[in-house]
Design a protein around this motif. Structure first.
Motif, PDB file in Angstrom:
ATOM      1  N   SER A   1      24.630  42.896  43.958  1.00  0.00           N
ATOM      2  CA  SER A   1      25.425  42.535  45.128  1.00  0.00           C
ATOM      3  C   SER A   1      25.242  41.064  45.455  1.00  0.00           C
ATOM      4  CB  SER A   1      25.018  43.383  46.324  1.00  0.00           C
ATOM      5  OG  SER A   1      25.327  44.724  46.094  1.00  0.00           O
ATOM      6  N   VAL A   2      26.326  40.471  45.924  1.00  0.00           N
ATOM      7  CA  VAL A   2      26.335  39.067  46.298  1.00  0.00           C
ATOM      8  C   VAL A   2      27.339  38.919  47.439  1.00  0.00           C
ATOM      9  CG1 VAL A   2      28.101  38.495  44.559  1.00  0.00           C
ATOM     10  CG2 VAL A   2      26.575  36.721  45.366  1.00  0.00           C
ATOM     11  N   LEU A   3      27.131  37.944  48.313  1.00  0.00           N
ATOM     12  CA  LEU A   3      28.124  37.683  49.351  1.00  0.00           C
ATOM     13  C   LEU A   3      29.428  37.238  48.696  1.00  0.00           C
ATOM     14  CD1 LEU A   3      26.060  35.842  52.090  1.00  0.00           C
ATOM     15  CD2 LEU A   3      27.063  38.122  52.232  1.00  0.00           C
ATOM     16  N   GLU A   4      30.528  37.747  49.204  1.00  0.00           N
ATOM     17  CA  GLU A   4      31.840  37.409  48.654  1.00  0.00           C
ATOM     18  C   GLU A   4      32.047  35.889  48.639  1.00  0.00           C
ATOM     19  OE1 GLU A   4      36.302  39.045  49.271  1.00  0.00           O
ATOM     20  OE2 GLU A   4      35.195  38.552  51.091  1.00  0.00           O
ATOM     21  N   SER A   5      31.658  35.220  49.712  1.00  0.00           N
ATOM     22  CA  SER A   5      31.838  33.768  49.795  1.00  0.00           C
ATOM     23  C   SER A   5      31.002  33.045  48.734  1.00  0.00           C
ATOM     24  CB  SER A   5      31.480  33.260  51.190  1.00  0.00           C
ATOM     25  OG  SER A   5      30.150  33.614  51.518  1.00  0.00           O
ATOM     26  N   ASP A   6      29.802  33.558  48.444  1.00  0.00           N
ATOM     27  CA  ASP A   6      28.960  32.953  47.406  1.00  0.00           C
ATOM     28  C   ASP A   6      29.564  33.136  46.019  1.00  0.00           C
ATOM     29  OD1 ASP A   6      27.202  32.195  49.371  1.00  0.00           O
ATOM     30  OD2 ASP A   6      25.697  33.733  48.890  1.00  0.00           O
ATOM     31  N   LEU A   7      30.138  34.310  45.768  1.00  0.00           N
ATOM     32  CA  LEU A   7      30.784  34.556  44.475  1.00  0.00           C
ATOM     33  C   LEU A   7      31.974  33.620  44.290  1.00  0.00           C
ATOM     34  CD1 LEU A   7      31.209  36.113  41.842  1.00  0.00           C
ATOM     35  CD2 LEU A   7      32.487  37.815  43.163  1.00  0.00           C
ATOM     36  N   MET A   8      32.792  33.477  45.328  1.00  0.00           N
ATOM     37  CA  MET A   8      33.958  32.594  45.228  1.00  0.00           C
ATOM     38  C   MET A   8      33.535  31.143  45.023  1.00  0.00           C
ATOM     39  SD  MET A   8      36.436  34.471  47.957  1.00  0.00           S
ATOM     40  CE  MET A   8      37.920  33.572  47.589  1.00  0.00           C
ATOM     41  N   ALA A   9      32.470  30.700  45.694  1.00  0.00           N
ATOM     42  CA  ALA A   9      31.967  29.334  45.519  1.00  0.00           C
ATOM     43  C   ALA A   9      31.426  29.138  44.107  1.00  0.00           C
ATOM     44  CB  ALA A   9      30.878  29.032  46.545  1.00  0.00           C
ATOM     45  N   MET A  10      30.723  30.136  43.569  1.00  0.00           N
ATOM     46  CA  MET A  10      30.189  30.048  42.213  1.00  0.00           C
ATOM     47  C   MET A  10      31.317  29.891  41.195  1.00  0.00           C
ATOM     48  SD  MET A  10      28.086  32.935  40.054  1.00  0.00           S
ATOM     49  CE  MET A  10      29.532  33.797  39.476  1.00  0.00           C
ATOM     50  N   VAL A  11      32.353  30.711  41.346  1.00  0.00           N
ATOM     51  CA  VAL A  11      33.478  30.657  40.407  1.00  0.00           C
ATOM     52  C   VAL A  11      34.189  29.309  40.505  1.00  0.00           C
ATOM     53  CG1 VAL A  11      35.733  31.655  39.872  1.00  0.00           C
ATOM     54  CG2 VAL A  11      33.770  33.148  40.251  1.00  0.00           C
ATOM     55  N   LYS A  12      34.389  28.815  41.738  1.00  0.00           N
ATOM     56  CA  LYS A  12      35.048  27.512  41.931  1.00  0.00           C
ATOM     57  C   LYS A  12      34.268  26.364  41.310  1.00  0.00           C
ATOM     58  CE  LYS A  12      37.746  27.869  46.102  1.00  0.00           C
ATOM     59  NZ  LYS A  12      37.838  27.543  47.506  1.00  0.00           N
ATOM     60  N   SER A  13      32.943  26.444  41.376  1.00  0.00           N
ATOM     61  CA  SER A  13      32.118  25.342  40.882  1.00  0.00           C
ATOM     62  C   SER A  13      31.768  25.471  39.407  1.00  0.00           C
ATOM     63  CB  SER A  13      30.822  25.240  41.701  1.00  0.00           C
ATOM     64  OG  SER A  13      30.002  26.367  41.448  1.00  0.00           O
TER      65      SER A  13
END
Length: 80
Positions: A53-65
């Motif tokens: 599990s990961v925070l949705e916002s952290d996953l989106m930031a990881m993918v963007k970066s």
């Protein structure tokens, strides 16, 4: 919002780890009931490994970066 079934790919920006990896969101947590905080998602990497599990916002930031080619490939929450 990332729906269950969202498919994403991620390439580490670091050159020595430039393997493209694919993952899928398998579960959403939209309330604080249970062990996972609100706004968390469970992901499963397609190449194996344990789901986590990961925070949705952290996953989106990881993918963007991530490196070139990283991004959300399909999100059923945004499909019509």
């Amino acid at each position: 919002m990332l729906g269950v079934g969202t498919l994403f790919r991620y390439k580490f920006a670091e050159a020595r780890q430039h393997t493209m990896r694919y993952g899928v969101v398998t579960e959403r947590f939209d309330s604080d009931r249970g062990l996972e905080p609100q706004g968390s998602v469970t992901i499963q990497w397609m190449h194996g490994g344990e789901p986590y599990s990961v925070l949705e916002s952290d996953l989106m930031a990881m993918v963007k970066s991530g490196g070139p080619g990283s991004g959300i490939l399909f999100n059923p929450a945004q499909s019509t």
